[in-house]
Design a protein around this motif. Sequence first.
Motif, mmCIF file in Angstrom:
data_model
loop_
_atom_site.group_PDB
_atom_site.id
_atom_site.type_symbol
_atom_site.label_atom_id
_atom_site.label_comp_id
_atom_site.label_asym_id
_atom_site.label_seq_id
_atom_site.Cartn_x
_atom_site.Cartn_y
_atom_site.Cartn_z
ATOM 1 N N THR A 18 -27.092 -9.424 -23.045
ATOM 2 C CA THR A 18 -25.379 -9.926 -23.572
ATOM 3 C C THR A 18 -24.847 -10.635 -22.401
ATOM 4 O O THR A 18 -25.200 -9.705 -21.403
ATOM 5 C CB THR A 18 -24.624 -9.066 -24.324
ATOM 6 N N LEU A 19 -25.517 -11.801 -22.113
ATOM 7 C CA LEU A 19 -24.379 -12.589 -20.855
ATOM 8 C C LEU A 19 -23.093 -13.055 -21.741
ATOM 9 O O LEU A 19 -23.578 -13.937 -21.961
ATOM 10 C CB LEU A 19 -25.764 -13.690 -19.763
ATOM 11 N N ILE A 20 -22.133 -12.863 -20.312
ATOM 12 C CA ILE A 20 -20.942 -13.002 -20.949
ATOM 13 C C ILE A 20 -20.520 -14.881 -20.313
ATOM 14 O O ILE A 20 -20.001 -14.684 -18.888
ATOM 15 C CB ILE A 20 -19.525 -12.691 -20.999
ATOM 16 N N SER A 21 -20.367 -15.633 -20.848
ATOM 17 C CA SER A 21 -19.873 -16.824 -19.873
ATOM 18 C C SER A 21 -18.413 -16.523 -19.339
ATOM 19 O O SER A 21 -18.055 -16.204 -19.820
ATOM 20 C CB SER A 21 -19.681 -18.490 -20.301
ATOM 21 N N SER A 22 -18.190 -17.726 -17.955
ATOM 22 C CA SER A 22 -16.699 -17.458 -17.919
ATOM 23 C C SER A 22 -15.538 -18.102 -18.886
ATOM 24 O O SER A 22 -14.782 -17.463 -18.786
ATOM 25 C CB SER A 22 -16.757 -18.573 -16.661
ATOM 26 N N ASP A 23 -16.006 -18.899 -19.834
ATOM 27 C CA ASP A 23 -14.449 -18.956 -20.642
ATOM 28 C C ASP A 23 -15.649 -18.675 -22.404
ATOM 29 O O ASP A 23 -15.456 -18.723 -22.913
ATOM 30 C CB ASP A 23 -15.178 -20.549 -21.263
ATOM 31 N N ASN A 24 -15.938 -16.908 -21.645
ATOM 32 C CA ASN A 24 -16.071 -15.918 -22.554
ATOM 33 C C ASN A 24 -16.584 -16.078 -23.619
ATOM 34 O O ASN A 24 -16.109 -15.679 -25.317
ATOM 35 C CB ASN A 24 -14.501 -15.107 -23.618
ATOM 36 N N THR A 25 -18.059 -17.037 -23.962
ATOM 37 C CA THR A 25 -19.030 -17.026 -25.057
ATOM 38 C C THR A 25 -20.039 -15.932 -24.390
ATOM 39 O O THR A 25 -20.153 -15.445 -23.483
ATOM 40 C CB THR A 25 -19.243 -18.712 -24.687
ATOM 41 N N ARG A 26 -20.333 -15.337 -25.280
ATOM 42 C CA ARG A 26 -21.586 -14.475 -25.247
ATOM 43 C C ARG A 26 -23.183 -15.241 -25.794
ATOM 44 O O ARG A 26 -23.231 -15.865 -26.422
ATOM 45 C CB ARG A 26 -20.971 -12.849 -26.049
ATOM 46 N N PHE A 27 -23.792 -14.633 -25.020
ATOM 47 C CA PHE A 27 -24.906 -15.366 -25.004
ATOM 48 C C PHE A 27 -25.752 -13.933 -25.418
ATOM 49 O O PHE A 27 -25.997 -13.370 -23.931
ATOM 50 C CB PHE A 27 -25.777 -16.257 -23.960
#
Lengths: 174, 122
Positions: A18-27
């Motif tokens: 799981t990767l979490i972008s700077s605006d807190n979206t999880r991928f």
Amino acid sequence: MAAPESGDGNNGAARMVTLISSDNTRFEVEAAAASLSQTLQLTILDGGGGGGDGIPLPNVDSATLSKVLEYCIKHAPAAANGGAPNATAVDRAELERFDNEFVNIDQSVLYSLIMAAHNLEIEGLQSLVAKKVADMIKGKSPMEIRRTLGFPDPTPEEQAEMNAHMLEYGWAYE
Amino acid sequence: MSSPVAKRLDTEAQPLILGLADDLLEDILLRVPTLADVGRVATVCRTFRRVIADRSFRRRLRSVHRAPFLGFFLRDKFHPAEAPHPSAPSCEPQTYPSPSSPPPTCETSASGISATAAPSWI
């Protein structure tokens, strides 16, 4: 079981991270795809990114990250078997077609992508985007380059500097 | 040392490309196909000129674009490359802005054009 191999096809679900972008979206993405990033690869090899925690990427926003992952997912299979051996001409042509279409995007996205690719150390993506921008520049006059890259019209002072430079580097204009 | 990738990103009314850190600009400029393209990019603005004039960039650029073939010596006479050869334009004798300007040397950098070599800033 559950060996942290980046799956090269031998049965079972591939390991996900799981990767979490700077605006807190999880991928959530296959570890093999994320591992195209040298930076992430180290974390993933250490067992990070699985389960609930996820790997935070404070420098990459969700729009850019989804674009980055689109690239990684497409390129992961080729990267996994070392690029050449199993790749047929068809596969390579398909990747090339994908790449050409992939960089057919706004300049702002290109620049976000090149920064993200640099941060995440995804060499293929970084050079793909750099090549695209270079192609936008090639064969153009300085004024055409300015217009292409969205520079405002030169001030008289800038114009004078440009003229002086052109005079000095006349060989570039033949 | 981490590179300041986004150091100028927020300055308004700037072309977006100037938001890229120098090493990313270098990455782009190393991929334009000819040295003439690099020369024209240098005309565009001060930032590009500064990046292109940088010694480390020129070294990288040199590893991509080898020194051009300028000509050869035959019986003590120098024969410059001629027209069909791609490097011919670099081999033509150059004229200088005024006769009083000092003759350029191999060390002359961005301020002069050397007589036989290609771009002196390389």
